[in-house]
Design a protein around this motif. Structure first.
Motif, PDB file in Angstrom:
ATOM      1  N   ALA A  52      35.680  42.734  51.082  1.00 15.41           N
ATOM      2  CA  ALA A  52      36.149  42.780  49.941  1.00 15.41           C
ATOM      3  C   ALA A  52      34.902  43.305  49.480  1.00 15.41           C
ATOM      4  O   ALA A  52      35.808  45.069  48.257  1.00 15.41           O
ATOM      5  CB  ALA A  52      35.773  41.896  49.483  1.00 15.41           C
ATOM      6  N   SER A 101      37.521  47.483  47.461  1.00 12.96           N
ATOM      7  CA  SER A 101      36.547  46.756  45.638  1.00 12.96           C
ATOM      8  C   SER A 101      36.161  48.396  46.077  1.00 12.96           C
ATOM      9  O   SER A 101      36.205  48.917  44.525  1.00 12.96           O
ATOM     10  CB  SER A 101      36.015  45.746  45.580  1.00 12.96           C
ATOM     11  OG  SER A 101      34.989  45.992  45.589  1.00 12.96           O
ATOM     12  N   THR A 102      35.374  48.786  46.906  1.00  8.91           N
ATOM     13  CA  THR A 102      34.946  49.697  46.563  1.00  8.91           C
ATOM     14  C   THR A 102      35.885  51.383  46.622  1.00  8.91           C
ATOM     15  O   THR A 102      35.936  52.339  45.498  1.00  8.91           O
ATOM     16  CB  THR A 102      34.294  50.531  47.073  1.00  8.91           C
ATOM     17  OG1 THR A 102      33.147  49.548  47.624  1.00  8.91           O
ATOM     18  CG2 THR A 102      32.946  52.055  47.079  1.00  8.91           C
ATOM     19  N   LEU A 156      39.450  51.331  45.617  1.00  8.71           N
ATOM     20  CA  LEU A 156      40.530  50.695  44.793  1.00  8.71           C
ATOM     21  C   LEU A 156      39.738  51.258  43.546  1.00  8.71           C
ATOM     22  O   LEU A 156      40.207  52.033  43.120  1.00  8.71           O
ATOM     23  CB  LEU A 156      40.302  49.460  44.765  1.00  8.71           C
ATOM     24  CG  LEU A 156      41.539  48.815  46.182  1.00  8.71           C
ATOM     25  CD1 LEU A 156      41.685  46.981  45.425  1.00  8.71           C
ATOM     26  CD2 LEU A 156      42.896  49.302  46.046  1.00  8.71           C
ATOM     27  N   TYR A 157      38.176  50.064  43.421  1.00 10.25           N
ATOM     28  CA  TYR A 157      37.985  50.854  41.765  1.00 10.25           C
ATOM     29  C   TYR A 157      36.656  51.677  41.293  1.00 10.25           C
ATOM     30  O   TYR A 157      36.224  51.489  40.489  1.00 10.25           O
ATOM     31  CB  TYR A 157      37.287  49.099  41.606  1.00 10.25           C
ATOM     32  CG  TYR A 157      38.627  48.472  41.691  1.00 10.25           C
ATOM     33  CD1 TYR A 157      39.270  48.565  40.495  1.00 10.25           C
ATOM     34  CD2 TYR A 157      38.904  46.955  42.685  1.00 10.25           C
ATOM     35  CE1 TYR A 157      40.475  47.502  40.723  1.00 10.25           C
ATOM     36  CE2 TYR A 157      39.327  46.473  42.602  1.00 10.25           C
ATOM     37  CZ  TYR A 157      40.433  46.292  42.149  1.00 10.25           C
ATOM     38  OH  TYR A 157      41.179  45.798  41.965  1.00 10.25           O
ATOM     39  N   ASP A 196      31.942  45.346  43.839  1.00 11.69           N
ATOM     40  CA  ASP A 196      32.125  44.290  42.205  1.00 11.69           C
ATOM     41  C   ASP A 196      31.997  43.544  43.490  1.00 11.69           C
ATOM     42  O   ASP A 196      31.789  42.575  44.140  1.00 11.69           O
ATOM     43  CB  ASP A 196      33.835  44.361  42.561  1.00 11.69           C
ATOM     44  CG  ASP A 196      33.670  43.607  41.264  1.00 11.69           C
ATOM     45  OD1 ASP A 196      33.201  42.882  41.032  1.00 11.69           O
ATOM     46  OD2 ASP A 196      34.777  43.790  40.430  1.00 11.69           O
ATOM     47  N   MET A 230      33.743  40.206  43.631  1.00 10.10           N
ATOM     48  CA  MET A 230      34.686  40.666  44.912  1.00 10.10           C
ATOM     49  C   MET A 230      33.761  39.962  45.908  1.00 10.10           C
ATOM     50  O   MET A 230      34.588  39.567  46.738  1.00 10.10           O
ATOM     51  CB  MET A 230      35.135  41.765  44.800  1.00 10.10           C
ATOM     52  CG  MET A 230      36.825  42.160  43.676  1.00 10.10           C
ATOM     53  SD  MET A 230      37.590  41.456  43.855  1.00 10.10           S
ATOM     54  CE  MET A 230      38.589  41.724  42.520  1.00 10.10           C
ATOM     55  N   GLY A 253      35.242  37.751  47.887  1.00  7.08           N
ATOM     56  CA  GLY A 253      35.524  37.740  49.699  1.00  7.08           C
ATOM     57  C   GLY A 253      34.876  36.803  50.137  1.00  7.08           C
ATOM     58  O   GLY A 253      35.832  36.403  51.738  1.00  7.08           O
ATOM     59  N   VAL A 279      40.937  40.704  46.831  1.00  5.26           N
ATOM     60  CA  VAL A 279      41.080  41.644  46.195  1.00  5.26           C
ATOM     61  C   VAL A 279      42.571  41.961  45.687  1.00  5.26           C
ATOM     62  O   VAL A 279      41.984  42.946  44.557  1.00  5.26           O
ATOM     63  CB  VAL A 279      40.145  43.034  47.117  1.00  5.26           C
ATOM     64  CG1 VAL A 279      40.147  44.483  46.334  1.00  5.26           C
ATOM     65  CG2 VAL A 279      38.961  42.686  47.659  1.00  5.26           C
TER      66      VAL A 279
END
Lengths: 448, 448, 448
Positions: free
Chosen positions: A298, A302-303, A305-306, A310, A313, A317, A349
């Protein structure tokens, strides 16, 4: 220790009589070692449940901290109140109805589908060896306390999803129905030797029976109650409503991780032989590494994707990793367990934003974490356990989640019709703590 | 129970054949008691590791709360994220490389200095008695989970010292190297039967091997990364940067204290005889009283020095007491244990300001608490344990801390050169939560 | 396992000599099974104390979080400091004086009323079976650690009641007297085989001996120290001073509930037979359901009385349920246990406002929760345990609470005369954190 290792002494009991020694007394001699062993096994098994029991109990605090940290401060007192009250009510409902409904031990109203109704009765004080209810298992009290905590967990899962707008007392009525009736009925299908158990459905510690069950009950609740005021704009815009206390939510996650050692480890149901304790150890190791896998997956995803990591997340996760390994924490190796957990982290995620697109307002991500990762975990069992097969797993998942979703939907709908389940928009803006409770969580801090 | 207490039954096995009873069967009879005993010992030992494992696991939450409470609120999300991520990564690195590197069991690449590399393999599911890896010890899974938690603790120690300015991903890369390679290598020297063990170095539960090791890795990190922006003025003025949530830090300390019962108690490595369980009990009592001694000493000394009691000193004093007793929690009596802990508390009160004079910016006091008190604890072993001597203790301390400092310094320096390890001054002023994470810990509270 | 189950093997030992086998060796053979059993019982009992010990230890964190969450933020650092310091001092005082004063084991200064004074000495390192202090009980260290935690709990109870105005060091001096002398003396009357034990007073885990004792010591403290500045107006108006961090208080309650499994479960004092482990299991189940009963009763009653649910009442209701079942967690069934706990919850809701009418300023509700519910729990014992009678229970309650109230009153009064016990009104307005500590709990948040 397998009892047959004691047999050699029994052999002595057979041989010695030829030498003129009274057979009864020698048989009793052999028996004394056998009895000692049986008692030790019983004590170890009960102890496993007691340790597992207090660890899983503490998950109630973990859910409470996670959820209270992820709501806005104006709803934090309410969220804490709900968590304490739901756990307390679960304890009473499960003792009066749930436990025996879940473990009918042959006393089915409808064979394999619906158990009988009676309150839990513990073994008498100072019960002697030969009056134990099940000498090869564990004390009733230890089993009750362990199983109760699983039941209460399903209610905690729902509580997080419907936070910040559900009314307290209707929610608590739902909790009583959930923990006294709904959870025990579907759990009896697998763990009470009901029809899913007959079919060979395999869910070691409850990826489906506890987590997906809770997740789909939550989904029903979220749909009936509706989203929080202001969450989804008419233009399709999603308003982010950040949690008010992320360190507290982090603590909640760690407490849940801690409790999961009891959740999965205790589900071995036995610790009185070297094989069992080695299996409990495997489960501890696999449970831990699956959580690691979920958190790391996660974090990375998340890093990517965003652009930025996060925390929520990562927390979800780790929890998704734990949920994913729960259906089969024993048979995987450490590598497989890590991967199973990592897939859980990926699922979370990817599906948390998906729910927002569907305007399904799950405050803490309970539906992805417990529902979707729970399904994944259940489906993953046959990957490492050759006794399970995909078809049966899917039937079990469908039965459990379908039952929980439909019945929860009905109960929430009745409550909605009879007394209302949703706090008014105005009161949501003011916050449930002031309007419903008259008591602020952080009266000196909040800027809002 | 010593196995030789079973021997009398073996004597029967020898005598009975003269009476015409088949020797094999009688020998097996004697064997059955011996086997029962061996199984019970194995179960108790494994159970000790499992209980110790979940207790020390919870220390990850303790470190997280302590550190998150002691940083400013603008960096709290980052600190929580680091702690969850470091623990998760430690779990994976230790399983893939660390565990077998730390316990080479004879498979050294360089005898006594560098173990071999291979992932951890647990005992098979349902392993029978005669296929156990080490029947006189404990299940591999239980040992793995227990040892993993010690490894992860070293990373948690570093995390606190370098808080509020280290970049997330470079730090996490360091964590992987630390937990997969650096910690296991030096730990193998003592606990994997390496050269320090050969020499007679004595560090029961890791005052040096875990705590000073972590403390000196932290020192290297702090030096390479540099102090927080604004901490040390050109005029030598030290700016106090108070922790944002002291109740949370206090909770963290209590969780660590709780975990320490597992940390030290589990390090007895056995609980299946009356001697072992009595020793574990001694360790519990000594561990507790050393923490008391450290807290009280820090309370009194900080009040004398600064006119007012200082909560963070009391928290760090308790932790220093715990670190101090960790090298030898068994042999002291309660009085000696209290004093050993109290000296730890004094060390912390005296050296925390010292580091500031040296412009070494250790956010939570990890270097004094784990590094300096760890050295003191290691040095104190010969005071109560006649099997240890000062010379060997000093050699061990030097080897461990020197190795950890130098290798950590190199790794941090490489990371600094390759990708940078330090958040820019501007971003430090804004806070890492906003700049690196885009997520505030307490979005509704903070006045800053 | 009852030892007489081993006797059959002894029978073999008697019979075999007639066949020419040396009696000694065969007797030893029988002995080996008996010894194995005795060792297992000793290990299980000690393990129960160790597990109970760390669970009850954690209650120190629970009290700390509960109290720190219920005070205003300007006094939170002080409250945390008091809780860490009191637990640390209790550990030292109990080891130097308290433990042997509480368990004189025949060495009374005044038979049945006042034990002797000597520091605790643990069993030697690696103590062999035949040198154990009490082979049928448990290791001294495990007993010490378990009993210490009970002693420390009494001090934690006082700490909450006198919060927000008591001076730190006078309070800590009181703690030393309380934990070193006052608590152990009255506890010796029941648990050290003193006069109350002789009379048949029955208090399984300390509804009176720990909780009411702490509650009445707190009452004395509150009266001597006086109410917080501004709490009670001249016109009889009571100013509500809401807690600053209710989620933290909720966490504290959950930690206390967790610890109570050890508190009551460990008080079975034995786990090495099936009867004992089944009894510990009963206790776990009853303890949990009593807490549920207390929380639900407080939730419902507070909602009826005040129109809105009250989280602090629910928290205190759960705790009152736990206190109520503590005098007899074994003999009730689940239904009775729930009701006993529920009555505790009702007592708390009714008596907390009552104290305000009497201008007795108990910050966290410790006197109702521990004092009044403790009396109720003690009085309720004969309802389910036919070995107890109301008359003796009342005598015991009067002796314990009277002694604790009077001696605590005297000690606080002496401290008041000698050094003052109360922070000035001006400093109370500013807050103890700034004036007494120079350190704020939440320096970045507070609006006050």
């Amino acid at each position: 220790m397998q009892l047959n290792k004691i047999l050699p002494l029994a052999a002595v009991a057979v041989l010695l009589p030829t030498l003129g020694i009274a057979q009864d007394e020698v048989a009793e001699a052999a028996n004394s070692v056998e009895t000692l062993n049986a008692e030790m096994v019983f004590i170890f098994n009960s102890l496993l449940f007691l340790i597992g029991g207090f660890l899983v109990f503490f998950m109630a605090a973990g859910f409470c901290m996670l959820e209270t940290g992820l709501v806005r401060s104006k709803n934090a007192t309410m969220q804490a109140t709900k968590n304490v009250a739901l756990f307390s009510l679960a304890g009473i409902a499960y003792f009066i109805v749930g436990f025996n409904l879940m473990y009918p031990l042959g006393d089915w109203v409808i064979e394999g589908w619906l158990g009988g109704v009676s309150p839990t009765v513990l073994e008498p004080v100072g019960v002697p060896f030969d009056e134990l209810d099940d000498v090869e298992y564990a004390s009733i009290g230890s089993d009750f306390i362990f199983q109760l905590m699983f039941c209460a967990a399903t209610a905690s899962i729902v509580s997080g999803a419907v936070a910040e707008r559900v009314k307290l007392f209707p929610f608590l009525i739902f909790v009583v129905v959930l923990t006294g009736i709904l959870y025990p009925i579907q759990a009896s299908w697998s763990w009470g030797e009901g029809f899913l158990d007959e079919m060979g459905f395999s869910d070691f510690a409850g990826s489906s029976i506890v987590h997906a069950a809770g997740g789909f009950a939550a989904l029903a609740g979220v749909i009936v109650i509706g989203s929080r005021y202001g969450k989804y704009g008419a233009d399709g815009k999603v308003t982010v409503m950040p949690g008010s206390n992320l360190p507290l939510a982090t603590l909640g996650m760690f407490i849940l991780w801690l409790g999961w050692f009891g959740f999965n480890g205790g589900s071995q149901l036995a610790m009185g032989t070297v094989s069992d304790v080695a299996d409990v150890s495997r489960i501890f190791a696999n449970t831990n590494t699956a959580a690691s896998g979920g958190a790391v997956a996660a974090l990375i995803l998340s890093t990517i994707l965003y652009k930025k990591p996060d925390l929520t997340m990562v927390l979800n996760g780790a929890l998704a990793g734990l949920v994913s390994i729960t259906a089969e924490p024993l048979t995987p190796g450490l590598g497989s367990a890590t991967l199973i957990g990592a897939v859980g982290g990926v699922i979370v995620v990817l599906t948390i934003p998906l729910l927002d697109k569907l305007k399904i307002d799950d405050v803490v991500g309970a539906i992805p974490v417990h529902g979707f990762a729970g399904l994944w975990g259940t489906l993953a069992v046959p990957l490492t356990n050759s006794d399970a097969d995909f078809g049966t797993q899917i039937v079990g998942m469908a039965a459990i989640c379908g039952f929980m979703f439909v019945t929860s939907f009905i109960v929430f709908s009745i409550l909605k019709a009879v007394m209302g389940v949703r706090v008014s928009d105005e009161d949501q803006v003011t916050g449930l703590d002031k309007t419903e409770m008259g008591m602020e969580a952080y009266p000196e801090f909040s800027n809002s």
